[in-house]
Design an enzyme around this catalytic site. Structure first.
Site, mmCIF file in Angstrom:
data_model
loop_
_atom_site.group_PDB
_atom_site.id
_atom_site.type_symbol
_atom_site.label_atom_id
_atom_site.label_comp_id
_atom_site.label_asym_id
_atom_site.label_seq_id
_atom_site.Cartn_x
_atom_site.Cartn_y
_atom_site.Cartn_z
ATOM 1 N N ASP B 11 0.946 -1.160 -0.107
ATOM 2 C CA ASP B 11 0.020 0.029 0.023
ATOM 3 C C ASP B 11 0.796 1.463 0.170
ATOM 4 O O ASP B 11 1.955 1.219 0.485
ATOM 5 C CB ASP B 11 -0.906 -0.007 1.267
ATOM 6 C CG ASP B 11 -2.036 -1.035 1.151
ATOM 7 O OD1 ASP B 11 -2.668 -1.153 0.297
ATOM 8 O OD2 ASP B 11 -1.857 -2.109 1.961
ATOM 9 N N GLU B 130 -13.625 -4.805 -1.472
ATOM 10 C CA GLU B 130 -13.267 -4.467 0.007
ATOM 11 C C GLU B 130 -14.431 -5.086 0.583
ATOM 12 O O GLU B 130 -15.611 -4.427 0.366
ATOM 13 C CB GLU B 130 -13.057 -3.055 0.150
ATOM 14 C CG GLU B 130 -11.631 -2.769 -0.112
ATOM 15 C CD GLU B 130 -11.620 -0.834 0.248
ATOM 16 O OE1 GLU B 130 -12.371 -0.306 0.845
ATOM 17 O OE2 GLU B 130 -11.025 -0.275 -0.678
#
Lengths: 214, 253
Positions: B11, B130
């Protein structure tokens, strides 16, 4: 070794950055071009490819590159097709309908058959690293595979695979699920690989190096 | 032989590799390119880069970093975060990404999946989901690192993504993410059984036992690993040994 004349065919189809970077990394100053004269006169030619067979074939013809490749191939100089660039060498592809390929190998490009593969964990597209092996002894002699260890791995990503009619043209196989798929084809100066040497780490870079130096 | 990919997830925020817990409380880890190279050399099968604030600020600034990584790392890279158009994908593929991961923009306009798949192929089109476990059972689709509800059901969305041309699903469960307590095997199993395309599990791997569980209980094609690698709780060699013990293919390095 004059490596300046390694030409990578640019037919505006997708990602060629990694092929160029991989060649650069092994010290090859390759030329990325769609220029027909440069393609015809290259010392060795690489045809990359991603995406759908029909679109790629149409694009080659629209740009006249199919003719330039034909001129190049009759000259007996080394040719390497990668992924869809390999599949295009077949007579026809059966992805989204039937499409005519360049026809250097008799046979088709067909969807990887899950039904007959009888493997629970297999999903398509087949994505990942896999080992390739020689279909019969000494098939790899005089090819870039001669340098490939039996303990090897190359990166694959594909939903379709080639089915050459002539078994002698199968240069490498890979086990997928409970079946086998053709992962390289070869006849004379024409070599095609289903995997991505440019994305296959050290082993892939070595493979490209041997193609360029052959 | 089963084949499961070990995917190092990085990330990224403003050119820093960062890591959070349940997609919050981000901490700086280091230079993403350095970590990417280290993971590639130590046997990661793929890299997954997500720009975690891209869609929040309507931007996509991973281009330079992707180019830097792609010129020195020769394994496949998926890039996501803030991708809104075919033009965004053209840019990312041109600087060395092999696949793009779509999330927020696809949930707003699912036709984007089809447009990208038609143009670049299913193999380049990843849908990142997600997921959060709902209070009354079922799993809901979230966006922007778990901030926003989409009103979509995870199983329906996974099926729609496949129908629209996605070639792969990355499934991150927010409630297990960053905790190292194991994947949410239940939803991974459901999604992997539902679709015919590969499913990558993401969120929660903390021990090699978690990888064994994933292999034994689900049809997942990939395991994404972030904090366990970034904070050096596990080495890739540990995970590769586990794969080998579970009779999976492991690429020689």
């Amino acid at each position: 070794m004059n490596t300046k004349r390694c030409v990578v065919v640019d037919y505006k189809i997708g990602n060629v950055f990694s092929v160029m970077q991989a060649l650069k990394h092994i010290g090859v100053n390759a030329e990325l071009t769609g220029d027909l004269d440069l393609i015809c006169n290259a010392e060795r030619l690489i045809l990359p490819g991603v995406g759908a067979f029909g679109r790629a074939a149409d694009q080659l013809r629209a740009l006249g590159i199919d003719e330039a490749i034909s001129d190049f191939i009759t000259s007996d100089r080394p040719f390497l097709g990668i992924c869809v660039g390999m599949q295009l060498l077949m007579e026809k592809g059966l992805e989204f309908g039937e499409h005519k390929g360049l026809g250097y190998f008799n046979g088709t490009v067909e969807k990887i058959d899950l039904q007959n593969n009888n493997c629970q964990s297999l999903q398509v597209p087949v994505i990942g690293w896999n080992k390739v092996f020689e279909p019969v002894e000494s098939r790899w002699e005089g090819t870039p595979f001669a340098s490939v260890d039996s303990d090897n791995a190359f990166y694959f990503v594909h939903s379709f695979s080639v089915r050459p009619e002539n078994e002698n043209e199968i240069c490498a196989l890979a086990r997928v699920g409970n079946g086998e798929v053709v992962s390289a084809i070869k006849r004379d100066n024409i070599l095609g690989v289903q995997f991505h040497p440019e994305r296959s780490s050290v082993g892939g870079l070595n493979f490209l190096k041997h193609f360029v130096e052959q | 032989m089963r084949n499961l990919r070990l995917i190092a997830r990085l990330d990224v925020k403003m050119n820093w590799l960062i890591k959070g817990v349940q997609m919050e409380g981000w901490r700086k880890v280091g230079d993403p390119a350095t970590y990417a190279k280290f993971y590639a050399e130590n046997g990661a099968d793929e890299l997954l880069f997500i720009d975690v604030v891209a869609s929040l600020y309507d931007r996509n600034n991973l281009k330079e970093m992707v180019e830097k990584v792609a010129s020195q790392v020769f394994i496949p890279m998926t890039v996501g975060g803030g991708i809104r158009s075919v033009a965004d994908v053209t840019n990312l593929l041109a600087c060395g990404a092999d696949k793009v991961a779509l999330n927020t923009a696809a949930t707003r306009d699912p036709s984007l999946i089809t447009a990208i798949s038609d143009r670049f192929g299913a193999q380049a089109t990843v849908v990142s989901i997600e997921a959060i476990r709902g209070d009354s059972g079922g799993w809901q689709v979230m966006t922007d690192n778990g901030r926003n509800h989409t009103g979509r059901d995870v199983l329906q969305w996974a099926r729609e993504a496949e129908d629209r041309g996605a070639g792969e699903i990355v499934l991150t469960t927010i409630h297990t993410e960053g905790l190292g307590g194991g994947y949410d095997l239940e939803i991974i199993e459901k999604v992997a059984d539902l679709v015919a395309i590969p499913v990558v599990a993401c969120g929660g791997l903390g021990t090699t036992a978690h990888l064994s569980e994933l292999l034994q209980k689900t049809r997942a094609s990939g395991a994404a690993i972030a904090q366990a690698l970034h904070w050096e709780k596990l080495q890739l060699s540990d995970l590769r040994s586990t794969l080998s013990n579970e009779n999976c293919f492991v690429r020689p390095i």
